[in-house]
Design an enzyme around this catalytic site. Sequence first.
Site, PDB file in Angstrom:
ATOM      1  N   ASP A  68     -22.968  30.080 -21.327  1.00  0.00           N
ATOM      2  CA  ASP A  68     -23.173  31.202 -20.404  1.00  0.00           C
ATOM      3  C   ASP A  68     -24.640  31.462 -20.096  1.00  0.00           C
ATOM      4  OD1 ASP A  68     -23.915  32.132 -22.889  1.00  0.00           O
ATOM      5  OD2 ASP A  68     -23.024  34.114 -22.648  1.00  0.00           O
ATOM      6  N   GLU A 127      10.638  -3.083  -1.960  1.00  0.00           N
ATOM      7  CA  GLU A 127      10.554  -3.681  -0.626  1.00  0.00           C
ATOM      8  C   GLU A 127       9.964  -5.088  -0.700  1.00  0.00           C
ATOM      9  OE1 GLU A 127       8.008  -0.653   0.667  1.00  0.00           O
ATOM     10  OE2 GLU A 127       9.535   0.901   0.422  1.00  0.00           O
ATOM     11  N   ILE A 143       0.848  -1.201   0.000  1.00  0.00           N
ATOM     12  CA  ILE A 143       0.000   0.000   0.000  1.00  0.00           C
ATOM     13  C   ILE A 143       0.881   1.247   0.000  1.00  0.00           C
ATOM     14  CG2 ILE A 143      -1.774   1.271   1.250  1.00  0.00           C
ATOM     15  CD1 ILE A 143      -2.462  -1.429   2.643  1.00  0.00           C
ATOM     16  N   ASP A 178     -28.063  26.798 -21.466  1.00  0.00           N
ATOM     17  CA  ASP A 178     -26.905  25.905 -21.467  1.00  0.00           C
ATOM     18  C   ASP A 178     -26.814  25.053 -20.197  1.00  0.00           C
ATOM     19  OD1 ASP A 178     -25.901  27.015 -23.915  1.00  0.00           O
ATOM     20  OD2 ASP A 178     -25.186  28.727 -22.765  1.00  0.00           O
ATOM     21  N   GLU A 190       1.219   4.376   1.155  1.00  0.00           N
ATOM     22  CA  GLU A 190       0.511   5.199   2.140  1.00  0.00           C
ATOM     23  C   GLU A 190       0.469   6.678   1.759  1.00  0.00           C
ATOM     24  OE1 GLU A 190       2.038   1.590   4.326  1.00  0.00           O
ATOM     25  OE2 GLU A 190       2.830   2.989   2.851  1.00  0.00           O
ATOM     26  N   ASP A 236     -21.326  26.538 -26.604  1.00  0.00           N
ATOM     27  CA  ASP A 236     -22.352  27.487 -27.004  1.00  0.00           C
ATOM     28  C   ASP A 236     -21.686  28.553 -27.877  1.00  0.00           C
ATOM     29  OD1 ASP A 236     -24.847  28.932 -26.952  1.00  0.00           O
ATOM     30  OD2 ASP A 236     -23.911  30.287 -25.520  1.00  0.00           O
ATOM     31  N   ASN A 265       7.489   0.594  -3.842  1.00  0.00           N
ATOM     32  CA  ASN A 265       6.935  -0.442  -2.975  1.00  0.00           C
ATOM     33  C   ASN A 265       7.323  -1.841  -3.444  1.00  0.00           C
ATOM     34  OD1 ASN A 265       5.768   1.729  -1.750  1.00  0.00           O
ATOM     35  ND2 ASN A 265       3.702   0.885  -1.675  1.00  0.00           N
TER      36      ASN A 265
END
Length: 885
Positions: free
Chosen positions: A626, A695, A285, A630, A287, A329, A692
């Site tokens: 605008d 490790e 994980i 829309d 972290e 638009d 990770n």
Amino acid sequence: MEEKEYYRATSLEVIEDLKTNEERGLTKEQVLERQEQYGKNILETGEKVSVWKILFEKVNNIIVYLLLAAAIVSFLMNDPIEGVAVLIAVFIAVIFGFVTEFKAQKSVESLQSMIKSTTNVLRDGKIEVINSDELVVGDIIKLSGGDSINADARLVQTQNFACIESALTGESAPVSKDSALVFDEETSLGDRKNYVYAGTAVTRGNATAVVTATGMRSEVGQISDMLKQHKKEETPLNKELNHLGKLLIGLAALFAGIVIVLGLLTGRELSFIIQIALILAIAAIPEAMPAVSTITLARGMARMSEHKALVKSLPAVETLGSTSVICSDKTGTLTENQMTVSKIYLLNKGVYNVSGGGYHFEGDVSKDGEKVALENEPELKDFIYASVLNTNATIKTEDNGEKVVIGDPTEGALITLGKKLSIDRNTLEENGHIRVDEIPFNSKLKYMITLYEHEGKRKTYIKGGPDVLLDMSNHNQDTKERIEKENQALAKHGLRVLAIGEITDNEAIYHNNCDGNVKILGLVGIVDPPREDVKEAIKICQDAGIRVKMITGDHPQTASMIAKEIGMDEYEETMTGFEFDVADKDENFPKEVCKTGVFARVSPRNKLEIVNILKDNGEVVAMTGDGVNDAPALNGADIGVAMGIRGTEVAKEAADMILTNDRFSTIINAVKEGRIIFANIRKFVYYLFSCNMVEITAIMLSLIFLLPDLPVQPLHILWLNLVVDIFPAMSLGFEPAEDNIMKQQPRGKEEGLLTKKFLVRILLSGAVLGVSSFVIYQLMLLRGAPIIEAQTTTFTLMAIMQLLHILNVRREKTFGLDKSLLKNKSMIFSMLLAITLQLVAVYVPVFNDILGTVPLPFIDWVLILGISIIATILVYVLKKVFALK
């Protein structure tokens, strides 16, 4: 009779049906009864920003839940230091994301309802001024130039009456209204000329109308209701992170399962097996990922704000980067929503071009490419005088610097034309031009006349439709044909054409007989011009593989011409709202929609349906706009973008992002920023996962080779993940754009972070660095080094290799140790900080006790640096040889 059909009935039939009285209006008793029946004339507002809702959204994340579970297991295993460390990581991610998004939400919370102000209403035979929220169905209202219209109403009487309805229909020009009109067939909103609508405004004339719909029953209210019915979908990034979280759960379970199997097969103690399984689950994980992703998105949000784009939520920042279609638009987004004279045609002199857009007074008049001097052009001077002295509108400057027209926008265009040539109506009147009389523009007569006296001489000016003035003119047939030919040429270019002339008989205004007395001086071609930055922005979009589609309530010819002018690829492919509604919705229809470049005369519901069809066909859709019309599409798109200056409040509330400078080009900057953010998120996911894997690989190898102790301790893993890796990973969020990022095609909707190619890259990089860690651990044991020294050396090697590994991560095609590194000073600082913290872990006694480390001699450092450099080079070679990036 249903509300929606009142435009198909006479005004008397409507008054009778609504049980009201044209002469006296409603009684107080009727008003109270109808307020009870229909409620107040207000729109139901959306939910205000909830502190708890935002906080829950930050916590409601599968990775956060996974980390919380890891913290709980750590506490249950009597390892509070690990548990607290994981909780700190979660806290940083949640709080940082909460604070950033809460600030963004607060900055747009001031949005208000469209329906506001006061209205003149006839009740009990008297005209009263009431708050607009008190209007009820059946009220007789009085309207005049400049008034806001606060309810839908059927016109009963009109006098030279016109409204500007661009916010609701997209039509940029004022719409003349006539109460006498009755429509036999179903008619689109923009063509109902016997009706007025909430959210629009009166540009000229006077009218009486009977209210037919208020609040949520009005057209504006129905649009607002469409917003509530549509639930926003998950953003691509949220989907990816949820997928990633599920993958992490699978990985953690997989590694724990492998450890248990290996442990049982090799006869290890159960407590040892459980401890190793927990260590590998923690190692699987990343972290720091929630904190790093949150900070990266927040940084992107801040950068977009600097570019005048206010983003409401963090995930929306990245969504822009995956945009494949921008539906825009026209009026007010691609164009100025400010009528502008762009062409002048003078009889016997030819065509002149006018530069400058909107109601800004900067610009020139040129002929054959050369700027003209007014003193050398007497015919042009007379024409400009006739134009500006035949107006009643005024232009004022708002507090924000925007110029707005009070009155008819077409007259605003003529006033601006005069200003460009230093001719101003007020100045002329101050200098002796006296308006003696006038006939205001009339929707039936279709012309306006003004009579001026100056130095004892009188002149009568007239403006109107070219066909009307030609019928009244004293020109010979040949001249009339030349004028008509030029009129058609201007109209073909999408211009609105006005004829300007003089009346040769100054008494004709009193006889109401101008036929045969009109001398046409020339024509003006008026357009709502494209914004200056749009053409370049469209080109950048199309180069980036992003298709631009125009969706407007305006006429198809006008829309197509604007699309061509701004360089849209698909400007010739048009579809009207009527064609959309009557088309067979078979399997080929979505293909027709996808290849269409211009959608004209469409309703708010059409806009939303178009957006949904594009999304169903795998597009990531950004919608810009605008107006009130829309809003449903803004809400339904993957990313809705509203204009901040000229945008209506309803549009701003529906959007995910607001452009505070109203520039279409700002969207392109935001798309680029979104692409940078996705690239950087992918980089730090690659970095954290591959780190990770280092490790995990080292620990798995130690189990396979039956080593008595692990190469690193559990706290070493947490130190690497939460202290050493987090700062360099965070600095990846500040990485500059890769070369040609806006020349690349948008990534596919199904292409996420974790592609097969991406996973292979993570596994290979992690394996190389993990094997290197296992090798140094073995070398240290072979040298007879104590276990704690061997673990400290392996722990430090992992830290140094992972810091060098970022140089392989930060650039897509090259090694990251180049001049571009100087553009990311945060990375340099973070690497120095990480090295310092690692030295603290190795050489500060208190950390030796906490982490189980010992100071390393010089020879260990030689070994660490040598293996780190070799491993980094090997990862780079693999990247080049296998083209993994």
